[in-house]
Design an enzyme around this catalytic site. Structure first.
Site, PDB file in Angstrom:
ATOM      1  N   GLU A 283      48.450  43.929  58.716  1.00 53.72           N
ATOM      2  CA  GLU A 283      48.844  43.990  57.370  1.00 53.72           C
ATOM      3  C   GLU A 283      47.541  45.134  57.011  1.00 53.72           C
ATOM      4  O   GLU A 283      46.901  45.137  56.075  1.00 53.72           O
ATOM      5  CB  GLU A 283      48.386  42.890  56.606  1.00 53.72           C
ATOM      6  CG  GLU A 283      48.706  42.803  55.268  1.00 53.72           C
ATOM      7  CD  GLU A 283      48.484  41.356  54.642  1.00 53.72           C
ATOM      8  OE1 GLU A 283      49.177  40.772  54.189  1.00 53.72           O
ATOM      9  OE2 GLU A 283      47.205  41.085  54.537  1.00 53.72           O
ATOM     10  N   PRO A 284      47.825  46.313  57.691  1.00 52.42           N
ATOM     11  CA  PRO A 284      47.022  47.435  57.293  1.00 52.42           C
ATOM     12  C   PRO A 284      47.348  48.218  55.968  1.00 52.42           C
ATOM     13  O   PRO A 284      48.478  48.394  55.571  1.00 52.42           O
ATOM     14  CB  PRO A 284      47.304  48.426  58.423  1.00 52.42           C
ATOM     15  CG  PRO A 284      48.664  48.316  58.721  1.00 52.42           C
ATOM     16  CD  PRO A 284      48.805  46.870  58.488  1.00 52.42           C
ATOM     17  N   CYS A 365      31.529  62.547  31.662  1.00 49.63           N
ATOM     18  CA  CYS A 365      30.274  62.367  31.014  1.00 49.63           C
ATOM     19  C   CYS A 365      29.623  61.107  31.358  1.00 49.63           C
ATOM     20  O   CYS A 365      29.091  60.153  30.828  1.00 49.63           O
ATOM     21  CB  CYS A 365      30.452  62.215  29.487  1.00 49.63           C
ATOM     22  SG  CYS A 365      31.241  63.853  28.893  1.00 49.63           S
ATOM     23  N   GLU A 366      28.998  61.297  32.620  1.00 53.69           N
ATOM     24  CA  GLU A 366      28.354  59.927  33.385  1.00 53.69           C
ATOM     25  C   GLU A 366      27.687  60.542  34.639  1.00 53.69           C
ATOM     26  O   GLU A 366      28.403  61.474  35.472  1.00 53.69           O
ATOM     27  CB  GLU A 366      29.390  59.049  33.577  1.00 53.69           C
ATOM     28  CG  GLU A 366      28.417  57.874  34.360  1.00 53.69           C
ATOM     29  CD  GLU A 366      29.457  56.594  34.257  1.00 53.69           C
ATOM     30  OE1 GLU A 366      30.443  56.296  33.313  1.00 53.69           O
ATOM     31  OE2 GLU A 366      29.036  55.683  35.081  1.00 53.69           O
TER      32      GLU A 366
HETATM   33  N1  LLP Z   1      45.218  42.454  53.364  1.00 56.48           N
HETATM   34  C1  LLP Z   1      44.829  41.912  52.433  1.00 56.48           C
HETATM   35  C2  LLP Z   1      44.506  40.271  52.112  1.00 56.48           C
HETATM   36  C3  LLP Z   1      43.603  42.890  51.587  1.00 56.48           C
HETATM   37  O1  LLP Z   1      42.922  42.275  50.446  1.00 56.48           O
HETATM   38  C4  LLP Z   1      43.365  44.122  52.011  1.00 56.48           C
HETATM   39  C5  LLP Z   1      42.453  44.806  51.447  1.00 56.48           C
HETATM   40  C6  LLP Z   1      44.328  44.606  52.858  1.00 56.48           C
HETATM   41  C7  LLP Z   1      45.091  43.781  53.745  1.00 56.48           C
HETATM   42  C8  LLP Z   1      44.274  45.976  53.338  1.00 56.48           C
HETATM   43  O2  LLP Z   1      42.972  46.336  54.142  1.00 56.48           O
HETATM   44  P1  LLP Z   1      42.874  47.744  54.605  1.00 56.48           P
HETATM   45  O3  LLP Z   1      43.554  47.765  55.788  1.00 56.48           O
HETATM   46  O4  LLP Z   1      43.200  48.831  53.822  1.00 56.48           O
HETATM   47  O5  LLP Z   1      41.341  47.933  55.057  1.00 56.48           O
HETATM   48  N2  LLP Z   1      38.943  49.861  47.446  1.00 56.48           N
HETATM   49  C9  LLP Z   1      38.305  49.831  48.926  1.00 56.48           C
HETATM   50  C10 LLP Z   1      39.114  48.679  49.673  1.00 56.48           C
HETATM   51  C11 LLP Z   1      39.734  47.355  49.199  1.00 56.48           C
HETATM   52  C12 LLP Z   1      40.582  46.673  50.091  1.00 56.48           C
HETATM   53  C13 LLP Z   1      40.897  45.567  49.331  1.00 56.48           C
HETATM   54  N3  LLP Z   1      41.715  44.530  50.282  1.00 56.48           N
HETATM   55  C14 LLP Z   1      38.125  51.103  49.519  1.00 56.48           C
HETATM   56  O6  LLP Z   1      38.432  52.232  48.895  1.00 56.48           O
HETATM   57  O7  LLP Z   1      37.421  51.022  50.451  1.00 56.48           O
END
Ligand code: LLP
Length: 446
Positions: A283-284, A365-366
């Protein structure tokens, strides 16, 4: 990333900027296709669309055989708008639905929506099992129909008691985390599901985002244990997301073959024990879309503040929040705007006289509106080619958690987005207008 670029995804950066304006997100479809192909050993690649849910990106991954998860009613609607099919609770065990709702709560709207559309659910909290079971019962009383005899399968998301992420804020395992069903609660949740005539057909674990392979690999052991606790109703397992992606020069891509082999081993042993096939999902989010994207901004001010030199851009953390939130590092390059200074010499990294040590910031503005910062808000400078107002700064590896985390802070519009596919640049999201920003606001009549 070389320090100076002329083009991105085969398109001239100044031309993209002139045609679509800045700040501008640009995505390269060919890179997404390549990342999808990397994961072809897995039975099912389920894109965590939270990383980039632009409809054109969703449509693209769909055309490459990828399915999606959704974490909200909005993401379900996006998936439908991009051509994914609803339904799937009534598919035979092991078949993979195109949309799965994965979350730790149902808000009331989403609970009704998943039952009405027959979208399978991945429950990350025990309460969700009861709420889903009760909603199904209410709905089938309202519309008695076929399929009532076979219990719908649900997925449980298990928190294995440990987690890992590139930042503490993206670690989703362990008892500090709000995510998933606590591993020791699993047997109890199996009974809870049975009370609602729900079968547990899949287990899912996601320990965090941007984890390393060593931590990700430990999940396999926990998954095998958990599946044995549930028994042969399990027809599918999901390794979750979290695959890291290279952000810095020289960072290695993960050993996907080794990772797949670990999971494949778990799947095969379970299949043997249960006497039926077990399908293997991944689930990427980040892995599929981080590298495809760049945020193009224009340098609007160059100023010296004591010892520090600043490039201030027309993009800020309203466009890309990862640096201020996590101290995340993004590669950067300059694209010279020849229209503003034709024939300028092109600096290279081996030509230190033409490099500047700069702090890159935005317009907000931060004081935290700095793209070159580390976790904790410590501002760092970056070696970048000398540039002037009117040149462009290209922030790389920004396709995941970039545009989707944009905001209207300081009443700035969300950026435009462009998808480049087969040599064509398509505008796939218009820049917001001021009317979009204030839509729904009103001044009370007195
Ligand atoms: N599955 C679930 C249940 C998740 O909560 C997430 C990410 C993913 C898959 C995908 O994860 P990934 O493969 O993208 O690492 N905003 C943060 C990342 C938050 C991820 C939230 N959940 C950032 O910018 O690094």
């Amino acid at each position: 990333y070389p320090p100076v670029v002329d083009s991105f995804a085969g398109q001239s950066v100044p031309e993209l900027a002139r045609r679509f304006g800045t700040p501008l997100y640009v995505y390269d479809a060919a890179v997404i296709a390549q990342r999808i192909a990397d994961l072809s050993a897995f039975d099912v690649v389920r894109f965590a669309q939270k990383a980039n849910s632009n409809l054109a990106v969703l449509d693209l991954v769909r055309r490459h055989g990828v399915v999606v998860d959704a974490v909200s009613a909005g993401e379900i609607q996006r998936a439908l708008a991009a051509g994914f099919q609803a339904g799937g609770v009534d598919l035979p065990p092991g078949a993979h639905p195109e949309i799965v709702y994965t979350a730790d709560i149902f808000d009331r709207e989403t609970l009704e929506m998943v039952v009405e559309l027959g979208i399978p659910v991945n429950c990350g909290s025990p309460d969700m099992i009861d709420q889903y079971g009760e909603q199904l019962a209410r709905a089938s009383r309202a519309v008695p129909g076929p399929g009532a005899s076979s219990p719908p399968g649900i997925t449980l998301r298990i928190n294995p008691g440990f987690g890992h992420g590139h930042s503490q804020k993206t670690n989703t395992g362990g008892q500090q985390s709000k995510h998933g069903i606590w591993h020791e609660d699993l047997a109890h949740c199996v009974e809870r599901a049975a009370r609602h005539n729900l079968a547990i057909s899949a287990l899912h674990m996601h320990i965090g985002s941007g984890a390393d392979l060593e931590h990700l690999s430990k999940v396999c052991v926990a998954m095998e244990q958990a599946c044995l606790t549930v028994g042969p109703s399990i027809h599918s397992i999901s390794a979750g997301g979290g695959l890291p992606t290279p952000y810095r020069d020289g960072e290695q891509r993960v050993d996907l073959t080794g990772y797949f082999e670990l999971w494949n081993g778990v799947r095969n042993r379970l299949a043997q024990t249960f006497g039926h096939d077990v399908s293997l999902e991944i689930e990427p989010g980040r892995y599929l879309v981080a590298e495809c994207g760049a945020l193009i901004a224009e340098i609007r001010a160059v100023k010296q503040m004591g010892d520090n030199r600043f490039y201030l851009l027309d993009a800020g953390f309203n466009n890309l929040a990862r640096p201020i939130l996590y101290g995340a590092y993004h590669p950067m390059a300059i694209a010279y705007n020849d229209a503003s200074e034709p024939g300028r010499p092109r600096p290279t990294l081996s030509d230190p006289a033409r490099m500047d040590s700069v702090i890159v910031g935005g317009p907000l503005c931060e004081s935290g509106d700095i793209f070159t910062q580390e976790d904790g808000g410590f501002v760092r400078s970056r070696e970048l080619p000398a540039a002037s107002v009117g040149d462009y700064l290209v922030i790389g590896a920004a396709g995941a958690y970039g545009a989707v985390m944009g905001s209207n802070y300081n009443s700035k519009p969300l950026a435009a987005e462009v998808l480049v596919e087969n040599g064509q640049a398509h505008l796939v999201r218009q820049r917001q207008t001021f009317a979009d920003i204030i839509r729904g606001e009103s001044i009370p009549k007195t």
